[in-house]
Write a protein that holds these residues in place. Structure first.
Motif, PDB file in Angstrom:
ATOM      1  N   SER A   9       0.831  -1.205   0.000  1.00 47.66           N
ATOM      2  CA  SER A   9       0.000   0.000   0.000  1.00 47.66           C
ATOM      3  C   SER A   9       0.865   1.255   0.000  1.00 47.66           C
ATOM      4  O   SER A   9       0.586   2.216  -0.728  1.00 47.66           O
ATOM      5  N   PHE A  10       1.903   1.261   0.812  1.00 52.86           N
ATOM      6  CA  PHE A  10       2.803   2.402   0.870  1.00 52.86           C
ATOM      7  C   PHE A  10       3.489   2.622  -0.479  1.00 52.86           C
ATOM      8  O   PHE A  10       3.585   3.751  -0.969  1.00 52.86           O
ATOM      9  N   ALA A  11       3.936   1.554  -1.110  1.00 54.04           N
ATOM     10  CA  ALA A  11       4.588   1.667  -2.426  1.00 54.04           C
ATOM     11  C   ALA A  11       3.602   2.199  -3.467  1.00 54.04           C
ATOM     12  O   ALA A  11       3.969   3.019  -4.323  1.00 54.04           O
ATOM     13  N   GLY A  12       2.353   1.760  -3.402  1.00 52.45           N
ATOM     14  CA  GLY A  12       1.335   2.247  -4.341  1.00 52.45           C
ATOM     15  C   GLY A  12       1.066   3.733  -4.170  1.00 52.45           C
ATOM     16  O   GLY A  12       0.947   4.475  -5.153  1.00 52.45           O
ATOM     17  N   VAL A  13       0.985   4.178  -2.920  1.00 52.05           N
ATOM     18  CA  VAL A  13       0.763   5.591  -2.652  1.00 52.05           C
ATOM     19  C   VAL A  13       1.954   6.407  -3.145  1.00 52.05           C
ATOM     20  O   VAL A  13       1.784   7.472  -3.754  1.00 52.05           O
ATOM     21  N   MET A  14       3.158   5.936  -2.914  1.00 50.60           N
ATOM     22  CA  MET A  14       4.354   6.644  -3.386  1.00 50.60           C
ATOM     23  C   MET A  14       4.398   6.704  -4.913  1.00 50.60           C
ATOM     24  O   MET A  14       4.758   7.739  -5.493  1.00 50.60           O
ATOM     25  N   LEU A  15       3.987   5.638  -5.593  1.00 55.68           N
ATOM     26  CA  LEU A  15       3.961   5.616  -7.054  1.00 55.68           C
ATOM     27  C   LEU A  15       2.945   6.623  -7.594  1.00 55.68           C
ATOM     28  O   LEU A  15       3.237   7.362  -8.542  1.00 55.68           O
ATOM     29  N   LEU A  16       1.779   6.689  -6.984  1.00 54.38           N
ATOM     30  CA  LEU A  16       0.766   7.659  -7.413  1.00 54.38           C
ATOM     31  C   LEU A  16       1.212   9.094  -7.139  1.00 54.38           C
ATOM     32  O   LEU A  16       0.951   9.998  -7.942  1.00 54.38           O
ATOM     33  N   THR A  17       1.875   9.314  -6.021  1.00 53.88           N
ATOM     34  CA  THR A  17       2.399  10.645  -5.703  1.00 53.88           C
ATOM     35  C   THR A  17       3.443  11.072  -6.727  1.00 53.88           C
ATOM     36  O   THR A  17       3.432  12.211  -7.204  1.00 53.88           O
ATOM     37  N   PHE A  18       4.319  10.169  -7.084  1.00 53.03           N
ATOM     38  CA  PHE A  18       5.341  10.468  -8.085  1.00 53.03           C
ATOM     39  C   PHE A  18       4.706  10.764  -9.448  1.00 53.03           C
ATOM     40  O   PHE A  18       5.114  11.703 -10.142  1.00 53.03           O
ATOM     41  N   ALA A  19       3.703   9.994  -9.833  1.00 57.26           N
ATOM     42  CA  ALA A  19       3.023  10.217 -11.115  1.00 57.26           C
ATOM     43  C   ALA A  19       2.334  11.581 -11.137  1.00 57.26           C
ATOM     44  O   ALA A  19       2.405  12.307 -12.134  1.00 57.26           O
ATOM     45  N   ALA A  20       1.671  11.958 -10.048  1.00 58.34           N
ATOM     46  CA  ALA A  20       1.009  13.265  -9.973  1.00 58.34           C
ATOM     47  C   ALA A  20       2.036  14.389 -10.038  1.00 58.34           C
ATOM     48  O   ALA A  20       1.798  15.418 -10.675  1.00 58.34           O
ATOM     49  N   TRP A  21       3.183  14.205  -9.419  1.00 57.44           N
ATOM     50  CA  TRP A  21       4.238  15.213  -9.454  1.00 57.44           C
ATOM     51  C   TRP A  21       4.795  15.352 -10.867  1.00 57.44           C
ATOM     52  O   TRP A  21       5.012  16.462 -11.354  1.00 57.44           O
ATOM     53  N   GLN A  22       5.008  14.236 -11.572  1.00 59.05           N
ATOM     54  CA  GLN A  22       5.517  14.262 -12.937  1.00 59.05           C
ATOM     55  C   GLN A  22       4.540  14.930 -13.903  1.00 59.05           C
ATOM     56  O   GLN A  22       4.936  15.613 -14.834  1.00 59.05           O
ATOM     57  N   LEU A  23       3.245  14.744 -13.669  1.00 64.16           N
ATOM     58  CA  LEU A  23       2.219  15.337 -14.516  1.00 64.16           C
ATOM     59  C   LEU A  23       1.878  16.767 -14.115  1.00 64.16           C
ATOM     60  O   LEU A  23       1.024  17.401 -14.731  1.00 64.16           O
ATOM     61  N   ARG A  24       2.521  17.252 -13.072  1.00 69.44           N
ATOM     62  CA  ARG A  24       2.294  18.605 -12.543  1.00 69.44           C
ATOM     63  C   ARG A  24       0.833  18.823 -12.166  1.00 69.44           C
ATOM     64  O   ARG A  24       0.254  19.872 -12.437  1.00 69.44           O
ATOM     65  N   LEU A  25       0.251  17.818 -11.544  1.00 68.49           N
ATOM     66  CA  LEU A  25      -1.130  17.925 -11.101  1.00 68.49           C
ATOM     67  C   LEU A  25      -1.188  18.577  -9.727  1.00 68.49           C
ATOM     68  O   LEU A  25      -0.246  18.508  -8.944  1.00 68.49           O
ATOM     69  N   GLY A  26      -2.325  19.191  -9.441  1.00 65.91           N
ATOM     70  CA  GLY A  26      -2.510  19.803  -8.129  1.00 65.91           C
ATOM     71  C   GLY A  26      -1.701  21.077  -8.002  1.00 65.91           C
ATOM     72  O   GLY A  26      -1.286  21.688  -8.977  1.00 65.91           O
ATOM     73  N   GLY A  27      -1.498  21.492  -6.814  1.00 61.76           N
ATOM     74  CA  GLY A  27      -0.730  22.707  -6.591  1.00 61.76           C
ATOM     75  C   GLY A  27      -1.533  23.953  -6.919  1.00 61.76           C
ATOM     76  O   GLY A  27      -2.722  23.913  -7.177  1.00 61.76           O
ATOM     77  N   ASP A  28      -0.854  25.055  -6.924  1.00 61.55           N
ATOM     78  CA  ASP A  28      -1.471  26.351  -7.177  1.00 61.55           C
ATOM     79  C   ASP A  28      -0.668  27.032  -8.270  1.00 61.55           C
ATOM     80  O   ASP A  28       0.298  27.736  -7.985  1.00 61.55           O
TER      81      ASP A  28
END
Length: 124
Positions: A9-28
């Motif tokens: 579960s932890f690895a899955g969450v880290m993988l999704l976090t990395f993917a969102a960061w690479q796609l520049r999702l979220g943030g302001d």
């Protein structure tokens, strides 16, 4: 709880976090002078003057011939809109509110707000 399930579960969450960061999702997302000029140029707008909102949420460009381009935030990106009449522009101290047929945007332009409101009145 099974240790392997927790690690997976932890690895899955880290993988999704990395993917969102690479796609520049979220943030302001914020816009600066260089990005605003690049977006205006990509839209085929010959920028003569450009001002960016003090918070970086929008920008306003003028081409010297009386045309204006509004760059505003749309989700995680910025969109360029050529301003046309009818247009409503209201000045409130350092804030300039621009309302078109589609959307209203408020820009914090500081001391330059009055000058840009005056320029908008001369829009071609």
């Amino acid at each position: 709880m099974n240790l392997w399930v927790a690690a997976g579960s932890f690895a899955g969450v880290m993988l999704l976090t990395f993917a969102a960061w690479q796609l520049r999702l979220g943030g302001d997302p914020r816009i600066d002078q260089l990005e605003a000029r690049a977006l205006a140029d990509a839209d085929g707008f010959a920028v003569d003057e450009l001002i960016v909102d003090r918070a970086g949420f929008a920008a306003l460009a003028h081409d010297g011939a009386g045309a204006f381009l509004l760059l505003r935030r749309h989700g995680a990106h910025f969109v360029a809109t050529r301003l046309t009449r009818p247009l409503e522009a209201r000045l409130d101290h350092r804030f300039l509110e621009i309302g078109s047929a589609r959307k209203s945007v408020t820009l914090d332009l500081g001391d330059a707000a009055a000058a840009w409101a005056s320029k908008l009145r001369t829009m071609a």
